[in-house]
Design a protein around this motif. Structure first.
Motif: not given
Length: 336
Positions: A38-41, A43-45, A259-264, A288-295
């Motif tokens: 969760g932390g990684t996602y 941070a990347l979000g 990870g979508a919620g964490n990136a959000f 938008v951040s979440a959108s990149y994680m779920i592709e």
């Protein structure tokens, strides 16, 4: 340099499994040893928008830490990661899929992170802190922040962990919720905490958000998957729905929501930085951040960046697309 965001979420090496009709666990060999946590996602979000030097996260490296993971993380920016070497294995977990349900199980012991861990590092006293934990653990984190001095009052972003989103945990949450600037369960978690019926509907989600505000939360964002996200910061002001980025004909671009919620929430913090605290505007960055994680399974692909501390990010593309192009597309749909 003071960081804009430090997450106390963990770095985890993920593996993925499916459950067949007989109940047998089947390893997906092509998805073994994926970068996760969760932390990684989170941070990347945030990294999608912010310079790497503005973000911080502790990564505990076990004796088995793969070199390819080290190099992959550093491609996103050397300045983001504070590596600590540990004598044990790196934290590992299984993501288990059965039909439409997703389970999660730690395979090795985890090392919890606290505010004290960052105080003697380059991550000390950031503007925002993000944590993923039980209400009792959130209480301990906030108490530790208080003990570390009067000159640090971070903005808190808290997402509860799923297995502690049960009615029995609500009394503990109520003890600390007034200290939470942004409280963000997902829809199922929020309803479960309040003993509201499932499955989530927009009406129930709005009811849950109002309840958390009445309990003392400053702002509530209920992350609701395909329904979008519901944002409310006052009992007396109407909330607003922000729809998911991929809708309609583009819904088939959603591959894996890990990870979508964490990136959000990482994207949300970046949006709050850029918008000077405007929660609705920040939620567009978050979406938008979440959108990149779920592709895809695992992390999005970054091009146009060397990951160096001198990078401006102007030419960066994530999964081949510029974040600001997605932002403007979403803003046109939501705001007009």
């Amino acid at each position: 340099m003071v960081k804009d965001l430090v997450t106390f979420g963990l770095f985890i090496i993920d593996s993925f499994y499916t459950v067949d009709d007989s109940g047998e666990l089947i390893a997906q060999e092509d998805l073994k040893d994926q970068i996760g946590g969760g932390g990684t996602y989170c941070a990347l979000g945030a990294r999608i928008w912010l310079h790497p030097s503005s973000i911080g996260m502790i990564v505990d490296r076990g004796h088995d830490f793969p070199e390819w993971i080290q190099s992959t993380l550093e491609q996103y920016g050397h300045d983001m990661w504070f590596f600590r070497d540990q004598p044990l294995e790196t934290t590992r977990a299984a993501n288990i899929y059965q039909a439409n349900d997703r389970g999660f199980k730690y395979l090795t012991p985890r090392i919890r992170l606290t505010p004290a861990d960052i105080m003697s590092t380059t991550l000390a006293k950031p503007r925002y802190i993000h944590f993923i934990c039980s209400p009792r653990r959130a209480e301990a984190i906030l108490r530790e922040v208080d003990e570390l001095g009067d000159d640090w009052a971070p903005i808190t972003v808290y997402e509860p962990i799923p297995d502690r989103c049960v009615p029995e945990e609500l009394p503990i949450l109520l003890k600390v919720i007034h200290r939470i600037h942004i409280f963000s369960p997902n829809a199922g978690e929020g309803l479960s905490l309040l003993s509201l019926p499932q499955p989530p509907t927009r009406t129930l989600i709005e009811q849950a958000a109002n309840s958390f505000l009445e309990f003392g939360a400053h702002s509530v964002i209920v992350r609701s998957g395909a329904l979008g996200a519901y944002i409310k910061s006052s009992k007396d002001v109407p909330g607003q729905w922000v729809e998911a980025y991929f809708t309609g004909n583009e819904a088939n671009r959603v591959i894996d929501v890990t990870g979508a919620g964490n990136a959000f929430l990482g994207g949300l913090v970046a949006g709050l930085v850029f918008s000077h605290g405007n929660l609705l505007e920040a939620s567009l960055y978050a979406t938008v951040s979440a959108s990149y994680m779920i592709e895809q399974y695992g992390l999005p692909r970054l091009t146009g960046s060397s990951g160096s501390s001198s990078d401006t990010g102007a030419d960066e593309r994530w999964n081949g697309e510029a974040p600001h192009q997605r932002l403007e597309k979403l803003r046109t749909r939501i705001v007009g």
